[in-house]
Design a protein around this motif. Structure first.
Motif, mmCIF file in Angstrom:
data_model
loop_
_atom_site.group_PDB
_atom_site.id
_atom_site.type_symbol
_atom_site.label_atom_id
_atom_site.label_comp_id
_atom_site.label_asym_id
_atom_site.label_seq_id
_atom_site.Cartn_x
_atom_site.Cartn_y
_atom_site.Cartn_z
ATOM 1 N N LEU A 183 -11.206 -51.892 -5.330
ATOM 2 C CA LEU A 183 -10.134 -52.901 -5.382
ATOM 3 C C LEU A 183 -9.073 -52.560 -6.416
ATOM 4 O O LEU A 183 -9.274 -51.671 -7.244
ATOM 5 N N ASN A 184 -7.963 -53.260 -6.316
ATOM 6 C CA ASN A 184 -6.895 -53.131 -7.300
ATOM 7 C C ASN A 184 -7.342 -53.905 -8.543
ATOM 8 O O ASN A 184 -7.352 -55.137 -8.544
ATOM 9 N N VAL A 185 -7.708 -53.158 -9.585
ATOM 10 C CA VAL A 185 -8.257 -53.835 -10.776
ATOM 11 C C VAL A 185 -7.172 -54.524 -11.592
ATOM 12 O O VAL A 185 -7.484 -55.231 -12.550
ATOM 13 N N PHE A 186 -5.919 -54.360 -11.201
ATOM 14 C CA PHE A 186 -4.851 -55.111 -11.871
ATOM 15 C C PHE A 186 -4.726 -56.529 -11.292
ATOM 16 O O PHE A 186 -3.943 -57.327 -11.796
ATOM 17 N N HIS A 187 -5.477 -56.822 -10.246
ATOM 18 C CA HIS A 187 -5.560 -58.201 -9.752
ATOM 19 C C HIS A 187 -6.576 -58.942 -10.631
ATOM 20 O O HIS A 187 -7.759 -59.032 -10.308
ATOM 21 N N THR A 188 -6.073 -59.452 -11.747
ATOM 22 C CA THR A 188 -6.946 -60.000 -12.790
ATOM 23 C C THR A 188 -7.888 -61.073 -12.276
ATOM 24 O O THR A 188 -9.085 -61.070 -12.592
ATOM 25 N N GLU A 189 -7.362 -62.008 -11.489
ATOM 26 C CA GLU A 189 -8.208 -63.107 -11.004
ATOM 27 C C GLU A 189 -9.335 -62.585 -10.112
ATOM 28 O O GLU A 189 -10.439 -63.122 -10.126
ATOM 29 N N THR A 190 -9.029 -61.544 -9.349
ATOM 30 C CA THR A 190 -10.067 -60.973 -8.486
ATOM 31 C C THR A 190 -11.159 -60.323 -9.326
ATOM 32 O O THR A 190 -12.350 -60.451 -9.025
ATOM 33 N N VAL A 191 -10.753 -59.640 -10.390
ATOM 34 C CA VAL A 191 -11.747 -59.014 -11.282
ATOM 35 C C VAL A 191 -12.595 -60.089 -11.965
ATOM 36 O O VAL A 191 -13.822 -59.961 -12.062
ATOM 37 N N LEU A 192 -11.965 -61.182 -12.400
ATOM 38 C CA LEU A 192 -12.726 -62.283 -13.014
ATOM 39 C C LEU A 192 -13.701 -62.885 -12.001
ATOM 40 O O LEU A 192 -14.851 -63.199 -12.332
ATOM 41 N N THR A 193 -13.227 -63.029 -10.770
ATOM 42 C CA THR A 193 -14.102 -63.541 -9.708
ATOM 43 C C THR A 193 -15.286 -62.609 -9.495
ATOM 44 O O THR A 193 -16.426 -63.050 -9.358
ATOM 45 N N ALA A 194 -14.999 -61.314 -9.490
ATOM 46 C CA ALA A 194 -16.070 -60.328 -9.291
ATOM 47 C C ALA A 194 -17.118 -60.451 -10.389
ATOM 48 O O ALA A 194 -18.321 -60.376 -10.134
ATOM 49 N N ARG A 195 -16.671 -60.660 -11.623
ATOM 50 C CA ARG A 195 -17.630 -60.805 -12.726
ATOM 51 C C ARG A 195 -18.457 -62.069 -12.575
ATOM 52 O O ARG A 195 -19.658 -62.090 -12.848
ATOM 53 N N ALA A 196 -17.796 -63.151 -12.145
ATOM 54 C CA ALA A 196 -18.534 -64.404 -11.930
ATOM 55 C C ALA A 196 -19.558 -64.213 -10.812
ATOM 56 O O ALA A 196 -20.690 -64.698 -10.906
#
Lengths: 262, 262
Positions: free
Chosen positions: A234-247
């Protein structure tokens, strides 16, 4: 679920220029940003590299591994470029990837054996078309695994990419729901704990409002995580997506829950 | 997946005061806000209502249905309050709910038959404890369905709530992953297309940073949606969660995808 950045792409003009000028700095800046944003592996998408493929892929791998020890995914359809990258790579390396397409079976798959690497297999027909439903995807998985086994590599070296369908396709969302079932069924079907990867940006390929694209991404990723996806490209600059992935990881991991993991 | 607001709660001091003073305005303001925020059904959580239960629940139902035609969930453990609410309700009404607890089987469940309503059954032991794993939850579902069938109501009147485990429980996240499998397996287990509901706020009950609580909520909801959850009971003022729910619906619905549905 490991987060693989898809940001290092030759289609990015900064990266393209850097490759053409053999200037490692812009590549390394990009990689450092990806790591900071949460990347846990780096996909090096060099494209087909029609001119100087070996030199350019070797340059890219050298440039990247000078600044990170993270695993590298070598993402090219050009076997010459791929082999040049494998030859110089010191990090853990994953070939991305092969399919039932005859040229890939003949020239990409053998490199996994030669360099003893993991390799990603795409659930695509030999003509590179996307199978239309779950049964067809599972059928392709069986054929792909059979081709893979002929290399003599351990089963666990195979990572399967079910190929996310763009939502804009006629039955795209239906296919994407079936992919969740494909992910859940692959281990039983192939008889080992199959690792899987999916390119999240495929979901929203094409025209569409950015905010809604991100929402779809953030909504589909947890579904994939719950279905057992091993690696999200994924595009790791999509911050909310990365936060979602961590959750998602805090929810799906068998570790004891702590807020620090969210 | 239908969005049910959990916002109308007697534990909210504004609502409590309004009920004590029989003043419909604050209740109606709350309901209008919920509808605006995306609620598609309203849970009226009156608590046990130890004083004047009939009068207060009837007041609440009248107040709410004066401003909305949305389905109402009557959420109380007090059979007298429940019956008073059912008697005055003109909207579609769902009893929320019963369990294997003897007092609920004796006094709540029969009201679904008497008033010909849907009723939510909680996957809880007769002593109201939460079953520890998937097998136990499915076992309780079978017992609950068996008790429900004795009413003579159509199977489709039963809506099952698997009871989301707080992540802070020792094995909370593990249970929450198993709940996804419970949701997927209920239709086969009980032999009809079982509708389901889950209270999303249960996930993050207890202490914890608000932003991370929301992230968990936004990450778990898509997993529930993909597992087939029919109704999500949630705080509809959590805007990002509501947007996520809509994106989930665009992904899971069999309708043709359009950006307008995201």
């Amino acid at each position: 679920m490991i987060l693989v950045s898809d940001n290092l792409q030759i289609t990015n003009s900064t990266i393209e220029q850097a490759v053409n000028r053999m200037n490692p700095e812009p590549v390394q800046e990009m990689v450092k940003k990806c790591v900071k944003a949460g990347a846990e592996a780096i996909d090096i998408n060099s494209g087909p590299l029609s001119r100087d493929p070996e030199k350019k892929m070797a340059f890219l791998v050298e440039a990247v591994q000078a600044v990170t020890n993270l695993p590298l995914l070598l993402d090219t359809t050009n076997p010459k470029a791929l082999e040049a990258g494998l030859a110089v790579s010191r990090n853990t390396t994953i070939i991305n990837g092969f399919s039932l397409e005859p040229v890939k079976l003949a020239h990409i798959l053998p490199l996994a054996k030669k360099y003893d690497t993991d390799i990603i297999g795409y659930l695509l027909y030999p003509n590179s078309h996307v199978p239309p439903d779950e049964a067809e995807r599972l059928g392709v998985a069986v054929e792909l695994f059979s081709a893979f086994q002929k290399t003599g590599l351990e089963n666990e070296r195979l990572i399967i990419d079910p190929i996310i369908a763009p939502v804009m396709w006629d039955n795209g969302t239906l296919q994407d729901m079936e992919i969740l079932s494909v992910l859940r069924n692959l281990p039983d079907l192939l008889g080992f704990p199959v690792r899987t990867i999916a390119g999240i940006s495929n979901l929203t390929t094409g025209q569409g409002p950015t905010k809604k694209k991100r929402l779809l991404e953030q909504s589909y990723l947890p579904m994939l995580a719950a279905a057992g996806l091993s690696m999200a490209l994924l595009n790791v600059f999509h911050t909310e997506t990365v936060l979602t992935a961590r959750a998602c990881r805090a929810l799906t991991d068998t570790k004891i829950f702590t807020w620090e993991n969210v």
